[in-house]
Write a protein that holds these residues in place. Structure first.
Motif, PDB file in Angstrom:
ATOM      1  N   GLY A  46     -39.320 -15.111 -47.193  1.00 45.52           N
ATOM      2  CA  GLY A  46     -40.101 -14.801 -46.008  1.00 45.52           C
ATOM      3  C   GLY A  46     -39.155 -14.389 -44.894  1.00 45.52           C
ATOM      4  O   GLY A  46     -38.019 -14.871 -44.827  1.00 45.52           O
ATOM      5  N   THR A  47     -39.603 -13.491 -44.019  1.00 43.69           N
ATOM      6  CA  THR A  47     -38.742 -13.046 -42.924  1.00 43.69           C
ATOM      7  C   THR A  47     -39.569 -12.483 -41.783  1.00 43.69           C
ATOM      8  O   THR A  47     -40.692 -12.005 -41.985  1.00 43.69           O
ATOM      9  N   ASN A  48     -39.008 -12.538 -40.561  1.00 48.76           N
ATOM     10  CA  ASN A  48     -39.578 -11.832 -39.415  1.00 48.76           C
ATOM     11  C   ASN A  48     -38.563 -10.834 -38.857  1.00 48.76           C
ATOM     12  O   ASN A  48     -38.678 -10.378 -37.728  1.00 48.76           O
ATOM     13  N   LEU A  49     -37.543 -10.534 -39.662  1.00 49.60           N
ATOM     14  CA  LEU A  49     -36.424  -9.637 -39.360  1.00 49.60           C
ATOM     15  C   LEU A  49     -35.345 -10.290 -38.500  1.00 49.60           C
ATOM     16  O   LEU A  49     -34.244  -9.752 -38.378  1.00 49.60           O
ATOM     17  N   PHE A  50     -35.640 -11.455 -37.902  1.00 45.26           N
ATOM     18  CA  PHE A  50     -34.633 -12.198 -37.154  1.00 45.26           C
ATOM     19  C   PHE A  50     -34.235 -13.475 -37.894  1.00 45.26           C
ATOM     20  O   PHE A  50     -33.095 -13.914 -37.826  1.00 45.26           O
ATOM     21  N   LEU A  51     -35.212 -14.057 -38.585  1.00 42.02           N
ATOM     22  CA  LEU A  51     -34.978 -15.221 -39.442  1.00 42.02           C
ATOM     23  C   LEU A  51     -35.483 -14.889 -40.837  1.00 42.02           C
ATOM     24  O   LEU A  51     -36.428 -14.124 -41.000  1.00 42.02           O
ATOM     25  N   ALA A  52     -34.859 -15.494 -41.834  1.00 41.01           N
ATOM     26  CA  ALA A  52     -35.330 -15.320 -43.203  1.00 41.01           C
ATOM     27  C   ALA A  52     -35.040 -16.594 -43.986  1.00 41.01           C
ATOM     28  O   ALA A  52     -34.043 -17.279 -43.739  1.00 41.01           O
ATOM     29  N   VAL A  53     -35.921 -16.910 -44.901  1.00 45.82           N
ATOM     30  CA  VAL A  53     -35.728 -18.040 -45.815  1.00 45.82           C
ATOM     31  C   VAL A  53     -35.981 -17.549 -47.225  1.00 45.82           C
ATOM     32  O   VAL A  53     -36.951 -16.818 -47.483  1.00 45.82           O
ATOM     33  N   GLN A  54     -35.111 -17.937 -48.120  1.00 45.28           N
ATOM     34  CA  GLN A  54     -35.260 -17.574 -49.525  1.00 45.28           C
ATOM     35  C   GLN A  54     -34.950 -18.799 -50.374  1.00 45.28           C
ATOM     36  O   GLN A  54     -33.941 -19.471 -50.162  1.00 45.28           O
ATOM     37  N   GLY A  55     -35.838 -19.097 -51.305  1.00 35.94           N
ATOM     38  CA  GLY A  55     -35.631 -20.238 -52.189  1.00 35.94           C
ATOM     39  C   GLY A  55     -36.045 -19.912 -53.603  1.00 35.94           C
ATOM     40  O   GLY A  55     -36.863 -19.010 -53.836  1.00 35.94           O
ATOM     41  N   SER A  56     -35.465 -20.645 -54.564  1.00 35.59           N
ATOM     42  CA  SER A  56     -35.730 -20.370 -55.978  1.00 35.59           C
ATOM     43  C   SER A  56     -36.075 -21.651 -56.726  1.00 35.59           C
ATOM     44  O   SER A  56     -35.702 -22.751 -56.311  1.00 35.59           O
ATOM     45  N   ALA A  57     -36.795 -21.481 -57.836  1.00 33.99           N
ATOM     46  CA  ALA A  57     -37.133 -22.588 -58.725  1.00 33.99           C
ATOM     47  C   ALA A  57     -37.186 -22.073 -60.154  1.00 33.99           C
ATOM     48  O   ALA A  57     -37.428 -20.878 -60.395  1.00 33.99           O
ATOM     49  N   LEU A  58     -36.961 -22.969 -61.085  1.00 31.57           N
ATOM     50  CA  LEU A  58     -37.055 -22.600 -62.495  1.00 31.57           C
ATOM     51  C   LEU A  58     -38.494 -22.249 -62.844  1.00 31.57           C
ATOM     52  O   LEU A  58     -39.438 -22.874 -62.362  1.00 31.57           O
ATOM     53  N   ALA A  59     -38.665 -21.240 -63.672  1.00 32.79           N
ATOM     54  CA  ALA A  59     -39.994 -20.808 -64.079  1.00 32.79           C
ATOM     55  C   ALA A  59     -39.920 -20.239 -65.487  1.00 32.79           C
ATOM     56  O   ALA A  59     -38.862 -19.790 -65.945  1.00 32.79           O
ATOM     57  N   GLU A  60     -41.054 -20.245 -66.168  1.00 32.49           N
ATOM     58  CA  GLU A  60     -41.156 -19.586 -67.475  1.00 32.49           C
ATOM     59  C   GLU A  60     -41.654 -18.162 -67.216  1.00 32.49           C
ATOM     60  O   GLU A  60     -42.828 -17.951 -66.912  1.00 32.49           O
ATOM     61  N   VAL A  61     -40.749 -17.208 -67.286  1.00 29.59           N
ATOM     62  CA  VAL A  61     -41.072 -15.827 -66.927  1.00 29.59           C
ATOM     63  C   VAL A  61     -41.359 -15.019 -68.195  1.00 29.59           C
ATOM     64  O   VAL A  61     -40.468 -14.789 -69.016  1.00 29.59           O
ATOM     65  N   LYS A  62     -42.602 -14.585 -68.349  1.00 25.81           N
ATOM     66  CA  LYS A  62     -42.980 -13.749 -69.487  1.00 25.81           C
ATOM     67  C   LYS A  62     -42.806 -12.267 -69.172  1.00 25.81           C
ATOM     68  O   LYS A  62     -42.517 -11.468 -70.065  1.00 25.81           O
ATOM     69  N   ARG A  63     -43.008 -11.909 -67.896  1.00 32.90           N
ATOM     70  CA  ARG A  63     -42.847 -10.515 -67.497  1.00 32.90           C
ATOM     71  C   ARG A  63     -42.303 -10.471 -66.070  1.00 32.90           C
ATOM     72  O   ARG A  63     -42.893 -11.039 -65.168  1.00 32.90           O
ATOM     73  N   SER A  64     -41.158  -9.831 -65.915  1.00 33.11           N
ATOM     74  CA  SER A  64     -40.525  -9.762 -64.604  1.00 33.11           C
ATOM     75  C   SER A  64     -41.323  -8.859 -63.665  1.00 33.11           C
ATOM     76  O   SER A  64     -42.051  -7.966 -64.099  1.00 33.11           O
ATOM     77  N   GLY A  65     -41.130  -9.095 -62.368  1.00 34.24           N
ATOM     78  CA  GLY A  65     -41.792  -8.254 -61.380  1.00 34.24           C
ATOM     79  C   GLY A  65     -41.781  -8.913 -60.019  1.00 34.24           C
ATOM     80  O   GLY A  65     -41.289 -10.039 -59.854  1.00 34.24           O
ATOM     81  N   SER A  66     -42.322  -8.184 -59.039  1.00 36.95           N
ATOM     82  CA  SER A  66     -42.381  -8.720 -57.684  1.00 36.95           C
ATOM     83  C   SER A  66     -43.639  -8.231 -57.002  1.00 36.95           C
ATOM     84  O   SER A  66     -44.173  -7.161 -57.312  1.00 36.95           O
ATOM     85  N   VAL A  67     -44.115  -9.008 -56.035  1.00 37.44           N
ATOM     86  CA  VAL A  67     -45.291  -8.658 -55.248  1.00 37.44           C
ATOM     87  C   VAL A  67     -45.237  -9.450 -53.952  1.00 37.44           C
ATOM     88  O   VAL A  67     -44.737 -10.581 -53.920  1.00 37.44           O
ATOM     89  N   ALA A  68     -45.727  -8.852 -52.867  1.00 29.82           N
ATOM     90  CA  ALA A  68     -45.804  -9.536 -51.577  1.00 29.82           C
ATOM     91  C   ALA A  68     -47.239  -9.987 -51.343  1.00 29.82           C
ATOM     92  O   ALA A  68     -48.175  -9.188 -51.481  1.00 29.82           O
ATOM     93  N   VAL A  69     -47.419 -11.265 -50.997  1.00 28.89           N
ATOM     94  CA  VAL A  69     -48.762 -11.821 -50.809  1.00 28.89           C
ATOM     95  C   VAL A  69     -48.853 -12.465 -49.422  1.00 28.89           C
ATOM     96  O   VAL A  69     -47.844 -12.923 -48.873  1.00 28.89           O
ATOM     97  N   PRO A  70     -50.058 -12.509 -48.820  1.00 25.99           N
ATOM     98  CA  PRO A  70     -50.217 -13.093 -47.487  1.00 25.99           C
ATOM     99  C   PRO A  70     -49.674 -14.521 -47.431  1.00 25.99           C
ATOM    100  O   PRO A  70     -50.058 -15.383 -48.243  1.00 25.99           O
TER     101      PRO A  70
END
Length: 384
Positions: A46-70
């Motif tokens: 998440g970001t507002n262009l001045f601050l940003a936070v990024q975090g990760s967790a283990l997941a079972e990924v069957k198909r890679s990809g990305s999408v932005a959601v509200p």
């Protein structure tokens, strides 16, 4: 995109990212958080262009990809899902289907293509790194956050100065009426650091540090890595990275504000002083909140008066045998300082005359003794 992740992990990631998302800005994509799944990991940003936070967790990924959601809507829906694994699928790169493994509950969330989400800053290779304990960061912020100005038109005051020099780290803040400085001894860093962190960044940073401390066993220290690279500072704690655009402004010369020497010193019970201030301030003028604090032999007297509220008076015993000195203050400014040292039994007041700033220090010599606050005087009408 198709992945399965534990609800508890996704809630944590979504909550962190939505806290910095820009809900009211002119770029709609900034009101979203980015989900990116690949190589056995899901990353939420998440970001507002001045601050940003990024975090990760283990997941079972069957198909890679990305999408932005509200950001807010996504977190609300995650919170309503039952405990256990959650499956998130996006076939078109804009719509996410959220399902629970243990029930029929399901949501469809409409978002934006991941490629529309702005890329987050990256730190340069071999940028110097400073390692600090999360306890230290939390203490620095807790002691100084209250005196950051909320006026965002004055960026040099609407921020906190973070410094690392030799074997000390410190944080200094001021709003022009009071100043607070907290200094803690640490192992020597690789190079001196001086950063101005905006108010919202300070609040989010403390939340991340406190969260990491709460999730770790008490006997396992939590460390934070600070990397200063270009116009940004990167704070890495646990599985999260917090990125801050450094304020480009000149912080006031705070050493010139702190009196080098005061004529008098007194020791006062902190809790009794705070309670008396709160009580007497009820009768202070609503426009200024001014009270008079009179220090005389063995006694601290607080008085206030106003046309609309009458007057108030209280007294607190203290250790002092000098001449009587009366100084006017904004009661709230003093109350905020005393609240910042609420783990202290006594505080030391250092003062000179009725128009000179007062310095407050902890009365003990514990781990956080490296704190001081300066409260500027004000003229308060009437007689004491």
């Amino acid at each position: 995109m198709d992945f399965t992740v534990a609800k508890k992990d996704m809630i944590k990631l979504a909550r962190r990212a939505q806290a910095v998302a820009d809900k009211k800005g002119t770029m709609p994509v900034l009101a979203n958080v980015l989900l990116d799944a690949r190589d056995g990991t899901v990353t939420v940003s998440g970001t507002n262009l001045f601050l940003a936070v990024q975090g990760s967790a283990l997941a079972e990924v069957k198909r890679s990809g990305s999408v932005a959601v509200p950001a807010r809507g996504f977190l609300d829906r995650i919170q309503m899902m039952p405990e256990g694994p959650l499956r998130l699928v996006s076939d078109d790169g804009t719509t996410v289907v959220l399902r629970a493994a243990s029930s029929a509950r399901r949501y469809t969330i409409r978002g934006l293509p991941g490629k529309e989400f702005p890329p987050l800053p990256q730190c340069a290779e071999n940028a110097p790194t400073l390692t600090i304990s999360a306890d230290t960061i939390s203490a620095l912020i807790a002691r100084t956050q209250f005196s950051i100005s909320t006026d965002d038109t004055r960026p040099n005051l609407n921020s906190a100065l973070f410094e690392q020099q030799s074997e000390h780290v410190r944080m200094v803040t001021t709003d022009g009426h009071r100043l607070s400085k907290m200094e803690i001894a640490t192992p020597a860093g690789s190079a001196p650091v001086s950063l101005l962190l905006p108010l919202k960044a300070v609040a989010e940073f403390k939340r991340l540090a406190d969260e990491a401390r709460a999730e770790t066993a008490k006997d396992s220290p939590v460390t934070i890595e600070l990397v200063h690279s270009g116009p940004n500072a990167f704070f890495k704690v646990a599985q999260a990275t917090f990125i801050v655009k450094i304020v480009d402004a000149q912080f006031p010369a705070y050493q010139q504000v702190i009196p080098r020497k005061s004529a008098h010193s007194a020791r006062v019970p902190r809790a009794a002083f705070a309670d008396a201030l709160k009580a007497v301030s009820l009768a202070a003028a609503s426009r200024t909140g001014g009270v008079r604090v009179a220090m005389s032999s063995g006694l601290l007297r607080i008085t206030s008066e106003s046309p609309e509220g009458g007057d108030g008076l209280d007294e607190v015993p203290m250790e002092y045998d000098g001449p009587e000195v009366t100084i006017g203050f904004n009661a709230k400014y003093f109350q905020d300082v005393l609240a910042a040292v609420d783990d202290e039994d006594e505080v030391v007041l250092e003062f000179s005359g009725d128009l000179d700033p007062l310095v407050l220090r902890p009365g003990g010599s514990g781990e956080y003794a490296g704190f001081l606050a300066v409260v500027m005087p004000m003229r308060v009408g009437g007689n004491s």
